[in-house]
Scaffold this motif. Sequence first.
Motif, PDB file in Angstrom:
ATOM      1  N   SER A 330       5.768  13.984  -4.306  1.00  0.00           N
ATOM      2  CA  SER A 330       4.455  14.357  -3.767  1.00  0.00           C
ATOM      3  C   SER A 330       3.321  13.626  -4.470  1.00  0.00           C
ATOM      4  CB  SER A 330       4.245  15.870  -3.880  1.00  0.00           C
ATOM      5  OG  SER A 330       4.141  16.269  -5.241  1.00  0.00           O
ATOM      6  N   HIS A 331       3.609  13.007  -5.612  1.00  0.00           N
ATOM      7  CA  HIS A 331       2.590  12.286  -6.371  1.00  0.00           C
ATOM      8  C   HIS A 331       2.542  10.834  -5.897  1.00  0.00           C
ATOM      9  CE1 HIS A 331       1.149  10.462 -10.432  1.00  0.00           C
ATOM     10  NE2 HIS A 331       0.158  10.575  -9.568  1.00  0.00           N
ATOM     11  N   VAL A 332       1.493  10.470  -5.182  1.00  0.00           N
ATOM     12  CA  VAL A 332       1.308   9.103  -4.698  1.00  0.00           C
ATOM     13  C   VAL A 332       0.646   8.285  -5.810  1.00  0.00           C
ATOM     14  CG1 VAL A 332       0.267   7.634  -2.939  1.00  0.00           C
ATOM     15  CG2 VAL A 332       1.097   9.917  -2.325  1.00  0.00           C
ATOM     16  N   THR A 333       1.382   7.332  -6.346  1.00  0.00           N
ATOM     17  CA  THR A 333       0.851   6.475  -7.409  1.00  0.00           C
ATOM     18  C   THR A 333      -0.180   5.508  -6.860  1.00  0.00           C
ATOM     19  OG1 THR A 333       2.955   6.644  -8.589  1.00  0.00           O
ATOM     20  CG2 THR A 333       1.488   4.850  -9.220  1.00  0.00           C
ATOM     21  N   SER A 334       0.111   4.941  -5.692  1.00  0.00           N
ATOM     22  CA  SER A 334      -0.828   4.031  -5.042  1.00  0.00           C
ATOM     23  C   SER A 334      -0.452   3.893  -3.582  1.00  0.00           C
ATOM     24  CB  SER A 334      -0.818   2.645  -5.704  1.00  0.00           C
ATOM     25  OG  SER A 334       0.408   1.969  -5.439  1.00  0.00           O
ATOM     26  N   GLN A 335      -1.356   3.334  -2.796  1.00  0.00           N
ATOM     27  CA  GLN A 335      -1.049   2.998  -1.419  1.00  0.00           C
ATOM     28  C   GLN A 335      -1.829   1.754  -1.040  1.00  0.00           C
ATOM     29  OE1 GLN A 335      -2.563   6.838   0.265  1.00  0.00           O
ATOM     30  NE2 GLN A 335      -3.699   5.491   1.677  1.00  0.00           N
ATOM     31  N   LEU A 336      -1.265   0.980  -0.116  1.00  0.00           N
ATOM     32  CA  LEU A 336      -1.869  -0.298   0.246  1.00  0.00           C
ATOM     33  C   LEU A 336      -1.594  -0.567   1.713  1.00  0.00           C
ATOM     34  CD1 LEU A 336      -3.291  -2.894  -0.951  1.00  0.00           C
ATOM     35  CD2 LEU A 336      -0.983  -3.866  -1.145  1.00  0.00           C
ATOM     36  N   ASN A 337      -2.617  -1.023   2.446  1.00  0.00           N
ATOM     37  CA  ASN A 337      -2.399  -1.473   3.815  1.00  0.00           C
ATOM     38  C   ASN A 337      -1.586  -2.761   3.776  1.00  0.00           C
ATOM     39  OD1 ASN A 337      -3.890   0.609   5.038  1.00  0.00           O
ATOM     40  ND2 ASN A 337      -5.810  -0.471   4.728  1.00  0.00           N
ATOM     41  N   THR A 338      -0.403  -2.725   4.319  1.00  0.00           N
ATOM     42  CA  THR A 338       0.491  -3.874   4.246  1.00  0.00           C
ATOM     43  C   THR A 338       0.799  -4.415   5.649  1.00  0.00           C
ATOM     44  OG1 THR A 338       2.364  -2.327   4.092  1.00  0.00           O
ATOM     45  CG2 THR A 338       1.519  -3.265   2.042  1.00  0.00           C
ATOM     46  N   CYS A 339       1.653  -3.729   6.408  1.00  0.00           N
ATOM     47  CA  CYS A 339       2.014  -4.149   7.759  1.00  0.00           C
ATOM     48  C   CYS A 339       2.846  -3.043   8.394  1.00  0.00           C
ATOM     49  CB  CYS A 339       2.827  -5.449   7.737  1.00  0.00           C
ATOM     50  SG  CYS A 339       4.339  -5.348   6.734  1.00  0.00           S
ATOM     51  N   PRO A 340       2.751  -2.859   9.718  1.00  0.00           N
ATOM     52  CA  PRO A 340       3.682  -1.935  10.374  1.00  0.00           C
ATOM     53  C   PRO A 340       5.108  -2.401  10.126  1.00  0.00           C
ATOM     54  CG  PRO A 340       1.893  -2.544  11.842  1.00  0.00           C
ATOM     55  CD  PRO A 340       1.794  -3.458  10.654  1.00  0.00           C
ATOM     56  N   SER A 341       5.979  -1.486   9.731  1.00  0.00           N
ATOM     57  CA  SER A 341       7.308  -1.883   9.271  1.00  0.00           C
ATOM     58  C   SER A 341       8.383  -0.976   9.835  1.00  0.00           C
ATOM     59  CB  SER A 341       7.357  -1.842   7.735  1.00  0.00           C
ATOM     60  OG  SER A 341       8.624  -2.241   7.250  1.00  0.00           O
ATOM     61  N   GLN A 342       9.453  -1.596  10.306  1.00  0.00           N
ATOM     62  CA  GLN A 342      10.668  -0.899  10.700  1.00  0.00           C
ATOM     63  C   GLN A 342      11.846  -1.650  10.088  1.00  0.00           C
ATOM     64  OE1 GLN A 342      10.988  -0.317  14.929  1.00  0.00           O
ATOM     65  NE2 GLN A 342       9.124   0.897  15.048  1.00  0.00           N
ATOM     66  N   GLY A 343      12.834  -0.922   9.606  1.00  0.00           N
ATOM     67  CA  GLY A 343      13.974  -1.545   8.943  1.00  0.00           C
ATOM     68  C   GLY A 343      14.006  -1.169   7.478  1.00  0.00           C
ATOM     69  N   SER A 344      14.727  -1.948   6.705  1.00  0.00           N
ATOM     70  CA  SER A 344      14.934  -1.631   5.294  1.00  0.00           C
ATOM     71  C   SER A 344      14.335  -2.712   4.409  1.00  0.00           C
ATOM     72  CB  SER A 344      16.435  -1.499   5.011  1.00  0.00           C
ATOM     73  OG  SER A 344      16.675  -1.224   3.649  1.00  0.00           O
ATOM     74  N   ALA A 345      13.507  -2.297   3.447  1.00  0.00           N
ATOM     75  CA  ALA A 345      12.932  -3.230   2.482  1.00  0.00           C
ATOM     76  C   ALA A 345      13.954  -3.548   1.392  1.00  0.00           C
ATOM     77  CB  ALA A 345      11.670  -2.635   1.872  1.00  0.00           C
ATOM     78  N   VAL A 346      13.637  -4.554   0.571  1.00  0.00           N
ATOM     79  CA  VAL A 346      14.487  -4.903  -0.564  1.00  0.00           C
ATOM     80  C   VAL A 346      13.609  -4.987  -1.810  1.00  0.00           C
ATOM     81  CG1 VAL A 346      14.280  -7.396  -0.139  1.00  0.00           C
ATOM     82  CG2 VAL A 346      16.229  -6.525  -1.430  1.00  0.00           C
ATOM     83  N   ALA A 347      14.142  -4.533  -2.928  1.00  0.00           N
ATOM     84  CA  ALA A 347      13.403  -4.575  -4.191  1.00  0.00           C
ATOM     85  C   ALA A 347      14.265  -5.202  -5.272  1.00  0.00           C
ATOM     86  CB  ALA A 347      12.993  -3.166  -4.617  1.00  0.00           C
ATOM     87  N   LEU A 348      13.681  -6.090  -6.038  1.00  0.00           N
ATOM     88  CA  LEU A 348      14.377  -6.684  -7.177  1.00  0.00           C
ATOM     89  C   LEU A 348      13.366  -6.946  -8.272  1.00  0.00           C
ATOM     90  CD1 LEU A 348      15.098 -10.435  -6.377  1.00  0.00           C
ATOM     91  CD2 LEU A 348      13.992  -8.946  -4.749  1.00  0.00           C
ATOM     92  N   ASP A 349      13.758  -6.559  -9.487  1.00  0.00           N
ATOM     93  CA  ASP A 349      12.815  -6.538 -10.591  1.00  0.00           C
ATOM     94  C   ASP A 349      11.543  -5.821 -10.117  1.00  0.00           C
ATOM     95  OD1 ASP A 349      14.499  -7.704 -12.449  1.00  0.00           O
ATOM     96  OD2 ASP A 349      13.849  -9.734 -11.988  1.00  0.00           O
ATOM     97  N   ASN A 350      10.406  -6.460 -10.193  1.00  0.00           N
ATOM     98  CA  ASN A 350       9.170  -5.800  -9.762  1.00  0.00           C
ATOM     99  C   ASN A 350       8.645  -6.358  -8.447  1.00  0.00           C
ATOM    100  OD1 ASN A 350       8.481  -8.287 -10.964  1.00  0.00           O
ATOM    101  ND2 ASN A 350       6.388  -7.596 -11.322  1.00  0.00           N
ATOM    102  N   MET A 351       9.538  -6.916  -7.641  1.00  0.00           N
ATOM    103  CA  MET A 351       9.152  -7.523  -6.369  1.00  0.00           C
ATOM    104  C   MET A 351       9.676  -6.689  -5.210  1.00  0.00           C
ATOM    105  SD  MET A 351      10.181 -11.319  -5.039  1.00  0.00           S
ATOM    106  CE  MET A 351       9.716 -11.943  -3.438  1.00  0.00           C
TER     107      MET A 351
END
Length: 447
Positions: A330-351
């Motif tokens: 429930s604690h939102v650290t940050s939010q950013l307007n990025t892009c409408p998104s469907q599917g699965s993101a990928v994360a590696l290190d801090n990217m």
Amino acid sequence: MRWVWIGLVLSVAACTATPPPPPLPTVSTTVNAVLPPVPSGDWQTFNRTNQREGVQPDLVSTGPLSSAWHTKLDGAVYGQPLIVGDRVLAATQGDTIYSLDAATGKIQWQTRLGTPMPRKGLPCGDIDPVGITGAMAYDRFTGRVYAVAETAGGSHTLVGLDLDTGTVEVRASVDPPRGDTTAYLQAGALTVTDGRVFIPYGGLTGDCGNYVGTVMAIRTDGTDAHSYTVPTRRKGGFDGPAGGVMDNSRLLYATGGGSSTGGQYDDSDAVVALAVDKLNRIDIFTPPAWADDNANNLDLGATNPVMLGSHVAVTGNRGITYVLDQSDLSHVTSQLNTCPSQGSAVALDNMLVIPCATPRAFLCDNAGQLTPLWTAPVAAAGSPTAGGDAVWVVDPAGGILYALAMATGAVRGQVQIGPTPRYASASLSKDHAYVGTMDGVAAVASA
């Protein structure tokens, strides 16, 4: 392996026709045992691990791309192919599971599970016929590959097949307990953990009929089924291709928009954490604009959360990426307007790489703040994966697989693979990428 990127400072912490009768189980289930790391080159579940990292650390550095083979099967392959040893495992909308030789694409065995559900028997949807849609999962404890098949009449069946022979060892009904079975689509990846298979359900394209977002849990021997259902009157589906994201002893899912568009909140349009043992909700994130999301199809349900170190990130149709505190969603650290998104993101290190009409990458600092890194120069809306110093992403409409430079997003290579399903993404192993297409599996050599 650690990624080394020139010019970037990455010291920040990451944020056959008639199915056989069901025999008695032949392999015991082990619960709470600790498995060694995934073997080198394997891709045993959606995005390789139950954490859905989407990163293959053993992929060789990306070189020129070329088509290695393209094996035509009896239908479209919607779920990510699995890689176990020298096998590529694929499931089709023809309700058939195949084992292919990873080097040549030759069929090693095939098992047909029944007759798929024809589109004309469904209240809506855009898949014809509907067979196996969600990505399968391999279980190293039992030596089985698990899938959910939809068959004529709209019933959903969990099957567990012996990896070496394709013999069906487990068969169990896993229809959701509420609503009309023909209104459900099992499109999210299966998760096998703690001796159980977890199965997410959402709705058909068009959100028609009587369905409610449901996660089923059943032992790997096909017994003791129970479920979690979103407490909404209708909809609230679990439609993201990654299914559940493992976070210690809980699974994180994104839910779609529910029936409420104001007034009492109904746990739809959310990130929910479900306890693995009891399948009860233990944490939740709700976007501030949930009512408007539900009313205007701007919800989170067609995507998945992703782990970013001590943070959880999620993006949906509204185009806002929320970074959440892992210990308190429930604690939102940050939010950013990025892009409408469907599917699965990928994360590696801090990217973080988000699937958009054109893929976008962001850096996340240890406070959970996002900074734009790059926007790809090509349209490619498939779900990204990473390995060999590249981000791999599919353009489903153009039938192209791209390898993008990890640091800049520039195109390092591309190859035609033919039309693919909407959320297609590449499974990576050694020096190859494998992608499900509308007529089978394509293999691409990367060096």
